[in-house]
Design a protein around this motif. Structure first.
Motif, PDB file in Angstrom:
ATOM      1  N   PRO A  38      23.922  78.165 141.854  1.00  0.00           N
ATOM      2  CA  PRO A  38      24.088  79.063 140.709  1.00  0.00           C
ATOM      3  C   PRO A  38      23.786  80.488 141.177  1.00  0.00           C
ATOM      4  O   PRO A  38      22.773  80.734 141.828  1.00  0.00           O
ATOM      5  N   THR A  39      24.678  81.422 140.860  1.00  0.00           N
ATOM      6  CA  THR A  39      24.584  82.769 141.412  1.00  0.00           C
ATOM      7  C   THR A  39      24.704  83.797 140.289  1.00  0.00           C
ATOM      8  O   THR A  39      25.464  83.611 139.348  1.00  0.00           O
ATOM      9  N   ASN A  40      23.959  84.892 140.425  1.00  0.00           N
ATOM     10  CA  ASN A  40      23.902  85.940 139.412  1.00  0.00           C
ATOM     11  C   ASN A  40      24.441  87.248 139.990  1.00  0.00           C
ATOM     12  O   ASN A  40      24.022  87.670 141.065  1.00  0.00           O
ATOM     13  N   TYR A  41      25.363  87.880 139.259  1.00  0.00           N
ATOM     14  CA  TYR A  41      25.908  89.187 139.619  1.00  0.00           C
ATOM     15  C   TYR A  41      25.673  90.151 138.476  1.00  0.00           C
ATOM     16  O   TYR A  41      25.601  89.747 137.324  1.00  0.00           O
ATOM     17  N   LEU A  42      25.583  91.434 138.794  1.00  0.00           N
ATOM     18  CA  LEU A  42      25.490  92.485 137.776  1.00  0.00           C
ATOM     19  C   LEU A  42      26.362  93.644 138.227  1.00  0.00           C
ATOM     20  O   LEU A  42      26.145  94.213 139.297  1.00  0.00           O
ATOM     21  N   GLY A  43      27.367  93.966 137.434  1.00  0.00           N
ATOM     22  CA  GLY A  43      28.250  95.083 137.747  1.00  0.00           C
ATOM     23  C   GLY A  43      28.970  94.931 139.076  1.00  0.00           C
ATOM     24  O   GLY A  43      29.219  95.906 139.766  1.00  0.00           O
ATOM     25  N   PRO A  53      25.182  60.050 152.394  1.00  0.00           N
ATOM     26  CA  PRO A  53      25.984  59.495 151.307  1.00  0.00           C
ATOM     27  C   PRO A  53      25.164  59.245 150.040  1.00  0.00           C
ATOM     28  O   PRO A  53      23.991  58.909 150.104  1.00  0.00           O
ATOM     29  N   GLY A  54      25.813  59.453 148.903  1.00  0.00           N
ATOM     30  CA  GLY A  54      25.167  59.198 147.628  1.00  0.00           C
ATOM     31  C   GLY A  54      25.569  60.219 146.592  1.00  0.00           C
ATOM     32  O   GLY A  54      26.501  60.998 146.788  1.00  0.00           O
ATOM     33  N   THR A  55      24.831  60.232 145.472  1.00  0.00           N
ATOM     34  CA  THR A  55      25.104  61.137 144.363  1.00  0.00           C
ATOM     35  C   THR A  55      23.817  61.827 143.950  1.00  0.00           C
ATOM     36  O   THR A  55      22.776  61.180 143.851  1.00  0.00           O
ATOM     37  N   PHE A  56      23.910  63.129 143.725  1.00  0.00           N
ATOM     38  CA  PHE A  56      22.789  63.929 143.251  1.00  0.00           C
ATOM     39  C   PHE A  56      23.144  64.476 141.872  1.00  0.00           C
ATOM     40  O   PHE A  56      24.233  64.998 141.667  1.00  0.00           O
ATOM     41  N   THR A  57      22.213  64.385 140.924  1.00  0.00           N
ATOM     42  CA  THR A  57      22.425  64.913 139.577  1.00  0.00           C
ATOM     43  C   THR A  57      21.995  66.374 139.534  1.00  0.00           C
ATOM     44  O   THR A  57      20.854  66.699 139.855  1.00  0.00           O
ATOM     45  N   ILE A  58      22.924  67.243 139.135  1.00  0.00           N
ATOM     46  CA  ILE A  58      22.663  68.677 139.010  1.00  0.00           C
ATOM     47  C   ILE A  58      22.165  68.960 137.598  1.00  0.00           C
ATOM     48  O   ILE A  58      22.811  68.571 136.621  1.00  0.00           O
ATOM     49  N   ASN A  59      21.048  69.635 137.485  1.00  0.00           N
ATOM     50  CA  ASN A  59      20.537  70.098 136.198  1.00  0.00           C
ATOM     51  C   ASN A  59      19.668  71.314 136.490  1.00  0.00           C
ATOM     52  O   ASN A  59      18.465  71.210 136.675  1.00  0.00           O
ATOM     53  N   TYR A  60      20.303  72.485 136.544  1.00  0.00           N
ATOM     54  CA  TYR A  60      19.609  73.698 136.964  1.00  0.00           C
ATOM     55  C   TYR A  60      19.829  74.809 135.952  1.00  0.00           C
ATOM     56  O   TYR A  60      20.950  75.070 135.540  1.00  0.00           O
ATOM     57  N   ARG A  61      18.749  75.479 135.584  1.00  0.00           N
ATOM     58  CA  ARG A  61      18.826  76.601 134.642  1.00  0.00           C
ATOM     59  C   ARG A  61      18.430  77.878 135.373  1.00  0.00           C
ATOM     60  O   ARG A  61      17.294  78.027 135.807  1.00  0.00           O
ATOM     61  N   LEU A  62      19.392  78.794 135.507  1.00  0.00           N
ATOM     62  CA  LEU A  62      19.156  80.088 136.137  1.00  0.00           C
ATOM     63  C   LEU A  62      18.832  81.090 135.035  1.00  0.00           C
ATOM     64  O   LEU A  62      19.663  81.391 134.183  1.00  0.00           O
ATOM     65  N   LYS A  63      17.620  81.600 135.037  1.00  0.00           N
ATOM     66  CA  LYS A  63      17.166  82.512 133.988  1.00  0.00           C
ATOM     67  C   LYS A  63      17.622  83.944 134.283  1.00  0.00           C
ATOM     68  O   LYS A  63      17.732  84.343 135.428  1.00  0.00           O
TER      69      LYS A  63
END
Length: 142
Positions: A77-82, A97-107
């Motif tokens: 997750p990436t944040n840009y401004l202007g 090999p496998g599956t990873f669950t993504i659950n990320y909150r970028l403040k």
């Protein structure tokens, strides 16, 4: 019935007085599906903004990374401004090999993007991503 209504109203006032807000107080807007593939991994999911009532908003990224090989991959997750890059964080990843669950909150997101990269290792803790030169994306979050 009148006693039950009075009890519910009293509970609501008490909750408001001590600062308990209902879960619906943070509203989500939009929602952008993504599908990113690099090497032997594919990340799919949704990125959406959460209105926090401040001048910026949070970005919630949910989904999965599925890897069929031995490499390491991270979601970013990436944040840009202007038009200027501000931050890119390790949103989690997988080695092997496998599956990873993504659950990320970028403040504090102004304009959010989602990337995926190859990594040398994956720690699955918040912080700076450990990416090599191979990136895919961005997906612009609307």
């Amino acid at each position: 019935m009148r006693i039950r209504s009075l009890a519910l109203a009293t509970a609501a006032v008490a909750a408001a007085a001590i600062g308990i807000a209902p879960a619906a107080s943070a509203t989500t807007t939009g929602g952008t599906p993504f599908s990113l593939t690099i090497g032997t991994a594919t990340a799919t999911g949704t990125a959406q903004y959460i209105d926090t009532g401040s001048s910026s908003r949070d970005m919630l990224v949910t989904g999965t990374i599925t890897n069929t090989g031995s490499g390491c991959y991270e979601i970013l997750p990436t944040n840009y401004l202007g038009g200027f890059f501000l931050t890119s964080y390790n949103g989690g990843g997988i080695c092997g090999p496998g599956t990873f669950t993504i659950n990320y909150r970028l403040k504090g997101t102004f304009q959010g993007y989602v990337y995926m990269c190859e990594a040398t290792t994956v720690s699955n803790t918040t912080g700076t991503a450990d990416c090599t030169q191979n990136w895919v994306g961005p997906v612009t979050v609307n």
